[in-house]
Design a protein around this motif. Sequence first.
Motif, PDB file in Angstrom:
ATOM      1  N   UNK A 165       0.841  -1.197   0.000  1.00  0.00           N
ATOM      2  CA  UNK A 165       0.000   0.000   0.000  1.00  0.00           C
ATOM      3  C   UNK A 165       0.871   1.240   0.000  1.00  0.00           C
ATOM      4  N   UNK A 166       0.283   2.346  -0.470  1.00  0.00           N
ATOM      5  CA  UNK A 166       0.964   3.633  -0.509  1.00  0.00           C
ATOM      6  C   UNK A 166       0.013   4.707  -0.004  1.00  0.00           C
ATOM      7  N   UNK A 167       0.534   5.839   0.486  1.00  0.00           N
ATOM      8  CA  UNK A 167      -0.344   6.905   0.994  1.00  0.00           C
ATOM      9  C   UNK A 167      -1.318   7.453  -0.042  1.00  0.00           C
ATOM     10  N   UNK A 168      -0.983   7.355  -1.330  1.00  0.00           N
ATOM     11  CA  UNK A 168      -1.887   7.888  -2.355  1.00  0.00           C
ATOM     12  C   UNK A 168      -3.048   6.960  -2.670  1.00  0.00           C
ATOM     13  N   UNK A 169      -3.132   5.816  -1.977  1.00  0.00           N
ATOM     14  CA  UNK A 169      -4.230   4.888  -2.181  1.00  0.00           C
ATOM     15  C   UNK A 169      -3.896   3.702  -3.060  1.00  0.00           C
ATOM     16  N   UNK A 170      -2.722   3.701  -3.693  1.00  0.00           N
ATOM     17  CA  UNK A 170      -2.305   2.529  -4.469  1.00  0.00           C
ATOM     18  C   UNK A 170      -2.203   1.325  -3.534  1.00  0.00           C
ATOM     19  N   UNK A 171      -2.582   0.159  -4.046  1.00  0.00           N
ATOM     20  CA  UNK A 171      -2.576  -1.040  -3.209  1.00  0.00           C
ATOM     21  C   UNK A 171      -2.289  -2.264  -4.066  1.00  0.00           C
ATOM     22  N   UNK A 172      -1.870  -3.318  -3.400  1.00  0.00           N
ATOM     23  CA  UNK A 172      -1.593  -4.542  -4.143  1.00  0.00           C
ATOM     24  C   UNK A 172      -1.217  -5.676  -3.223  1.00  0.00           C
ATOM     25  N   UNK A 173      -0.716  -6.737  -3.835  1.00  0.00           N
ATOM     26  CA  UNK A 173      -0.336  -7.942  -3.106  1.00  0.00           C
ATOM     27  C   UNK A 173       0.946  -8.497  -3.690  1.00  0.00           C
ATOM     28  N   UNK A 174       1.659  -9.253  -2.867  1.00  0.00           N
ATOM     29  CA  UNK A 174       2.873  -9.913  -3.336  1.00  0.00           C
ATOM     30  C   UNK A 174       2.946 -11.304  -2.736  1.00  0.00           C
ATOM     31  N   UNK A 175       3.330 -12.271  -3.549  1.00  0.00           N
ATOM     32  CA  UNK A 175       3.612 -13.618  -3.072  1.00  0.00           C
ATOM     33  C   UNK A 175       4.983 -14.023  -3.591  1.00  0.00           C
ATOM     34  N   UNK A 176       5.841 -14.467  -2.681  1.00  0.00           N
ATOM     35  CA  UNK A 176       7.173 -14.936  -3.014  1.00  0.00           C
ATOM     36  C   UNK A 176       7.257 -16.407  -2.631  1.00  0.00           C
TER      37      UNK A 176
END
Length: 220
Positions: A165-176
């Motif tokens: 996530x970022x303060x500007x509202x961008x969001x996502x996921x990560x799998x390693x």
Amino acid sequence: MNRRSHFQRLLLLAASTTVIAGGAVFPSSAMAATAAPHTATVTTAASDHDAHRQHGSPASAKQWVETTDAVSGIKFRLPGKPEVVHFTQAVDGMNGRLYKVRTDNGVIVFAVFDLPSAQGELDDALRGLVDGYNAGTQSPQHKLSSTDVHKITTHGRPGLDARLSAPDGAAGSARLIAGDAHFIEIISLSPKGKEKPMHETYQQLLASVRNPHTHAPRAD
């Protein structure tokens, strides 16, 4: 340069390539990766009808493409024909392939690095991913952080899941995922307001992964 520094550098490159893949979707898409992107020879099969029938979500209305990473034999589906970036031992310190697709809801990436027995480096990999993305940002409002980080077992192999996530509202996921012969990195990122459909796309990608080196058909 030792193996760990090679590994961290490659994750930085992968993360900066993710920024590029975002294009106009992300204000931070200014950083250039040193690896030159080009379309590789990969095995693909369009499967939009099957995806729509099986999943029935807005994301599945797009044309899903089954892709095979030729070196590892790993199969997965992406919501469109991917652009492929190659990393090489000579230039980057390690061989790998990164498959990226930009959609109306953001960007999604599936990367395979030819790195055996990397389970002890999962935390370093996540830090490298976040640091690599943030190195290309233009404002503190765009800088990612990782939350809800937890260890998992997927396809019988150790892994790490995290929310981005970022303060500007961008969001996502990560799998390693640290395999016996390959290290897998799966990333999704979306701008504010597109989180839900992009997360659905990400979940469909996770469910589609078939690794010939393991026996379990689905992630735990």
